[in-house]
Design an enzyme around this catalytic site. Structure first.
Site, PDB file in Angstrom:
ATOM      1  N   HIS A   1      65.641  41.253  19.348  1.00 19.82           N
ATOM      2  CA  HIS A   1      64.739  41.776  18.517  1.00 19.82           C
ATOM      3  C   HIS A   1      63.843  42.861  18.965  1.00 19.82           C
ATOM      4  O   HIS A   1      62.684  42.920  18.741  1.00 19.82           O
ATOM      5  CB  HIS A   1      63.711  40.491  18.288  1.00 19.82           C
TER       6      HIS A   1
ATOM      7  N   CYS B   1      55.145  62.327  20.715  1.00 15.53           N
ATOM      8  CA  CYS B   1      56.328  61.998  21.418  1.00 15.53           C
ATOM      9  C   CYS B   1      56.771  63.120  22.408  1.00 15.53           C
ATOM     10  O   CYS B   1      56.688  64.366  22.340  1.00 15.53           O
ATOM     11  CB  CYS B   1      57.448  62.306  20.284  1.00 15.53           C
TER      12      CYS B   1
ATOM     13  N   ALA C   1      61.196  22.970  28.111  1.00 16.34           N
ATOM     14  CA  ALA C   1      62.144  23.700  28.628  1.00 16.34           C
ATOM     15  C   ALA C   1      62.147  23.891  30.154  1.00 16.34           C
ATOM     16  O   ALA C   1      63.184  23.906  30.749  1.00 16.34           O
ATOM     17  CB  ALA C   1      62.074  25.307  28.198  1.00 16.34           C
TER      18      ALA C   1
HETATM   19  N1  APR Z   1      60.225  23.797  25.501  1.00 14.13           N
HETATM   20  C1  APR Z   1      61.428  23.820  24.431  1.00 14.13           C
HETATM   21  N2  APR Z   1      60.937  24.038  23.366  1.00 14.13           N
HETATM   22  C2  APR Z   1      59.633  24.612  22.970  1.00 14.13           C
HETATM   23  C3  APR Z   1      58.720  24.540  23.911  1.00 14.13           C
HETATM   24  C4  APR Z   1      58.855  24.053  25.237  1.00 14.13           C
HETATM   25  N3  APR Z   1      57.972  23.986  25.965  1.00 14.13           N
HETATM   26  N4  APR Z   1      57.667  24.932  22.983  1.00 14.13           N
HETATM   27  C5  APR Z   1      57.946  25.273  21.816  1.00 14.13           C
HETATM   28  N5  APR Z   1      59.390  24.832  21.640  1.00 14.13           N
HETATM   29  C6  APR Z   1      60.172  24.977  20.613  1.00 14.13           C
HETATM   30  C7  APR Z   1      59.371  24.655  19.307  1.00 14.13           C
HETATM   31  O1  APR Z   1      59.563  23.138  18.879  1.00 14.13           O
HETATM   32  C8  APR Z   1      60.163  25.402  18.209  1.00 14.13           C
HETATM   33  O2  APR Z   1      61.193  24.857  17.622  1.00 14.13           O
HETATM   34  O3  APR Z   1      60.458  26.183  20.288  1.00 14.13           O
HETATM   35  C9  APR Z   1      60.684  26.749  18.977  1.00 14.13           C
HETATM   36  C10 APR Z   1      59.772  27.918  18.846  1.00 14.13           C
HETATM   37  O4  APR Z   1      59.969  28.414  17.579  1.00 14.13           O
HETATM   38  P1  APR Z   1      59.436  29.724  16.702  1.00 14.13           P
HETATM   39  O5  APR Z   1      57.875  29.592  17.019  1.00 14.13           O
HETATM   40  O6  APR Z   1      59.916  29.751  15.162  1.00 14.13           O
HETATM   41  O7  APR Z   1      60.018  30.941  17.678  1.00 14.13           O
HETATM   42  P2  APR Z   1      61.496  31.523  17.383  1.00 14.13           P
HETATM   43  O8  APR Z   1      62.514  30.474  16.877  1.00 14.13           O
HETATM   44  O9  APR Z   1      61.742  32.278  18.667  1.00 14.13           O
HETATM   45  O10 APR Z   1      61.408  32.707  16.444  1.00 14.13           O
HETATM   46  C11 APR Z   1      62.372  33.467  15.931  1.00 14.13           C
HETATM   47  O11 APR Z   1      60.924  34.624  14.383  1.00 14.13           O
HETATM   48  O12 APR Z   1      58.904  35.539  13.823  1.00 14.13           O
HETATM   49  C12 APR Z   1      60.115  35.703  14.326  1.00 14.13           C
HETATM   50  O13 APR Z   1      60.930  37.753  15.469  1.00 14.13           O
HETATM   51  C13 APR Z   1      60.109  36.555  15.559  1.00 14.13           C
HETATM   52  O14 APR Z   1      62.024  36.165  17.437  1.00 14.13           O
HETATM   53  C14 APR Z   1      61.085  35.615  16.314  1.00 14.13           C
HETATM   54  C15 APR Z   1      61.805  34.770  15.424  1.00 14.13           C
END
Ligand code: APR
Length: 237
Positions: free
Chosen positions: A109, A136, A221
């Site tokens: 991303h 640029c 994590a």
């Molecule tokens: N350890 C493990 N998991 C965790 C922790 C932690 N400490 N804290 C939060 N989480 C989990 C949450 O439960 C959730 O399921 O991480 C996840 C984060 O989800 P999102 O906020 O949706 O992030 P992500 O899945 O990376 O989003 C994907 O969406 O907006 C776009 O481009 C953006 O790359 C991003 C993509």
């Protein structure tokens, strides 16, 4: 657990959460505070480039205040110490995996610390704020340099390389992602279709794609990932 030849690890915002980087969809997450359609689409950038640059300048600056955590460190240690192939595919645009020492890393991303010019297509590393009238350094065009972030409606990077890695892996780990944004959300089903990889999800709770994984490790994590890396490196009996 050293039996795997090729390990693919998908990470999302949850892997950086304990470093203090806000996730997107948890309570208090970024998309609760900002509207996607205002700051994270090509249309938003056309409509109000200043607002979009301000949003990414703020997030880029914030990176100076955070450090990799034990989960990033463990993944770097795995890459260094594991006998087979290890690749990390991250949806995150922070630089915490590389700061922890991961080299075999795919930023699908984009990255906060990179910008590109829409006039000449050249990409360059970037540390400070970016202004809407930036010139640029390559083609001298004015105001055409934007954050190197894949916005909603744009194609993620390195998909061919990612497809190859997924097709060749025999262990797939998904860490801290809600499983709501494609194509990353579809990686586990792509791996399962090929049928040769074991799949493990690491999350605080069940995610939207939990049912598709063979195994789940629930918890922060910074605990579950180092534990798994110990196992993979044969450090636990
Ligand atoms: N350890 C493990 N998991 C965790 C922790 C932690 N400490 N804290 C939060 N989480 C989990 C949450 O439960 C959730 O399921 O991480 C996840 C984060 O989800 P999102 O906020 O949706 O992030 P992500 O899945 O990376 O989003 C994907 O969406 O907006 C776009 O481009 C953006 O790359 C991003 C993509």
């Amino acid at each position: 657990m050293t039996k795997y030849r090729s390990i693919v690890i998908l990470t999302g915002a949850g892997v950086s959460a304990e470093s203090g980087v806000a996730t997107f969809r948890d309570s208090g997450g970024l998309w609760e505070q900002h509207k996607i359609e205002d700051v994270a689409t090509p249309e938003a950038y056309k409509r109000n480039p200043q607002l979009v640059q301000d949003f990414y300048n703020m997030r880029r600056r914030f990176l100076d205040t955070v450090e990799p955590n034990a989960a990033h460190d463990a993944l770097a240690k795995l890459e260094k110490g594991y006998a087979g192939r290890v690749v990390v595919i991250t949806q995150n645009v922070d630089d915490l995996h590389e700061r922890a020492g991961t080299h075999n890393l795919i930023h699908m991303h984009g990255q906060h610390r990179q910008v590109f010019c829409t006039a000449c297509d050249k990409t360059t590393g970037w540390q400070g704020d970016l202004s809407v009238d930036h010139i640029c350094a390559f083609c001298r065009a004015i105001g055409t340099t934007r954050p190197d972030i894949v916005w909603f409606g744009e194609m993620p990077y390195y998909m061919e390389m990612i497809d190859d890695a997924l097709a060749g892996c025999d262990l797939f780990l998904s860490i801290g992602t809600s499983g709501t944004v494609y194509p990353a959300a579809g990686f586990v089903s792509a791996v399962r279709r090929l049928g040769k990889a074991h799949t493990i999800e690491f999350n605080l709770d069940a995610s939207d794609c939990s049912a598709q994984f063979h195994e789940h490790r629930h918890g922060p994590a910074t605990q579950t990932v180092p534990d798994c890396v110990h196992q993979l490196l044969g450090e636990h009996p």
